[in-house]
Structures are given as C-alpha cells and as structure tokens.
Design a protein around this motif. Structure first.
Motif, short mmCIF file in Angstrom:
data_model
loop_
_atom_site.label_atom_id
_atom_site.label_comp_id
_atom_site.label_asym_id
_atom_site.label_seq_id
_atom_site.Cartn_x
_atom_site.Cartn_y
_atom_site.Cartn_z
N TYR A 72 0.83 -1.21 0.00
CA TYR A 72 0.00 0.00 0.00
C TYR A 72 0.87 1.26 0.00
O TYR A 72 0.62 2.20 -0.76
N ASP A 73 1.88 1.27 0.83
CA ASP A 73 2.77 2.44 0.92
C ASP A 73 3.59 2.65 -0.34
O ASP A 73 4.04 3.76 -0.61
N ALA A 74 3.79 1.60 -1.13
CA ALA A 74 4.61 1.69 -2.34
C ALA A 74 3.82 2.15 -3.57
O ALA A 74 4.42 2.45 -4.60
N LEU A 75 2.50 2.20 -3.47
CA LEU A 75 1.71 2.66 -4.62
C LEU A 75 2.11 4.09 -4.96
O LEU A 75 2.25 4.93 -4.07
N GLN A 76 2.29 4.35 -6.24
CA GLN A 76 2.72 5.68 -6.67
C GLN A 76 1.65 6.41 -7.46
O GLN A 76 1.31 7.55 -7.14
N MET A 77 1.11 5.79 -8.48
CA MET A 77 0.08 6.42 -9.30
C MET A 77 -1.29 6.27 -8.65
O MET A 77 -2.11 7.18 -8.69
N ILE A 78 -1.53 5.11 -8.08
CA ILE A 78 -2.83 4.82 -7.47
C ILE A 78 -2.97 5.63 -6.19
O ILE A 78 -2.11 5.61 -5.31
N TRP A 79 -4.07 6.35 -6.10
CA TRP A 79 -4.36 7.22 -4.97
C TRP A 79 -4.71 6.39 -3.75
O TRP A 79 -5.50 5.46 -3.83
N ARG A 80 -4.15 6.71 -2.59
CA ARG A 80 -4.45 6.01 -1.35
C ARG A 80 -5.46 6.85 -0.57
O ARG A 80 -5.11 7.93 -0.07
N ALA A 81 -6.68 6.34 -0.49
CA ALA A 81 -7.75 7.09 0.16
C ALA A 81 -8.88 6.14 0.54
O ALA A 81 -8.82 4.96 0.20
N THR A 82 -9.89 6.63 1.23
CA THR A 82 -11.00 5.78 1.63
C THR A 82 -12.25 6.03 0.80
O THR A 82 -13.24 5.33 0.95
N ASP A 83 -12.23 7.02 -0.06
CA ASP A 83 -13.43 7.32 -0.84
C ASP A 83 -13.51 6.47 -2.09
O ASP A 83 -12.57 5.79 -2.48
N LEU A 84 -14.67 6.48 -2.72
CA LEU A 84 -14.94 5.68 -3.92
C LEU A 84 -15.52 6.59 -5.00
O LEU A 84 -15.95 7.69 -4.74
N GLY A 85 -15.59 6.07 -6.21
CA GLY A 85 -16.31 6.75 -7.26
C GLY A 85 -15.56 7.83 -7.99
O GLY A 85 -16.16 8.60 -8.73
N ARG A 86 -14.27 7.92 -7.83
CA ARG A 86 -13.49 8.88 -8.60
C ARG A 86 -13.22 8.30 -9.99
O ARG A 86 -13.43 7.12 -10.23
#
Length: 140
Positions: A72-86
C-alpha cells in the motif's frame, strides 16, 4: 472502467503475492452465478462487473499486515484514500480505515482481513494501473 476492472482482477488473481481476489467477473468469485444473472447492461444485456475489487496480499502469518502495508505504501500512481467513485484509481486498506471501528470480531464476521486492499479502478490505461500494482508488489 468495468473492462479495466476485469483486466486488473485477472492480473492480480494470477500474481504469486496475492492470496485471493474478490471480483464478480472472475470464475473464482463465490457469487459469480448471481453476478452473471444481474450485472448486465440494460441496452446490450452484456455482463459488466464494475470497477470495484478487493485483493488479499499474501502475509507471513495469519493476522499479519506487514506485506499489505509495504504494498500500500509503495503505490505511486494509485491514490491512497477511503473514498470511492473517482475517475482516478483509488486503493484502501479496509481493516485500518473504513472498517476500523468494527473491531476484530466485526471484521472477522465481515471477512475483512488485515491483508485486504480494496481497489476502485479508474479511467487510467490498464497497463499503467497494472504497472503501479506490479512495482508495489515488488516491494514485498
């Protein structure tokens, strides 16, 4: 997004560092027959299974989440968040975010393991999403 979701789900399902992928379009999905019956486009009757999936990262022990945290901490392009639907791909560690207040017993009932990572696939090129997942999995 549904097509990309299927492509990402298949990629993750075949990866050796993934224990399980939950996506209605996969043959391994427990409720696939129900998904096939109801998840259809109204105008074409074609099955489309959406953009939401979840993957369990392989851990060194049953209750661990060290590998999941590294991924999870290594993700770069993928946004780390709790929301959905973007329209942007988003990843969430449910056990420490959306389901944190349920406690261990509640998460066990809901089958939310510490190794679970939910991914809401966006409109980026599937190869870019998979590339980010691959480089993050390489960090484990």
């Amino acid at each position: 997004m549904s097509n990309t979701g299927m492509e990402v789900a298949k990629y993750l399902e075949s990866h050796p560092k993934i224990d399980r992928v939950l996506y209605p379009g996969l043959e391994s999905y427990e409720a696939r027959e129900i998904a096939m019956k109801y998840m259809k486009l109204a105008d074409t009757n074609e099955n489309m299974y959406g953009y939401m999936l979840a993957a369990e990262i392989k851990e060194n022990n049953v209750n661990g989440s060290e590998n999941t945290r590294k991924f999870y901490d290594a993700l770069q392009m993928i946004w780390r968040a709790t929301d959905l639907g973007r329209v942007k791909t988003v990843a969430t560690r449910n056990a420490i975010s959306t389901h944190q207040q349920q406690g261990e017993e509640g998460r066990a009932i809901a089958d939310i393991k510490p190794s679970l990572c939910r991914i809401a696939v966006g409109i980026e090129d599937p190869a870019d999403i998979i590339s980010d997942l691959e480089q993050a999995l390489d960090k484990i």
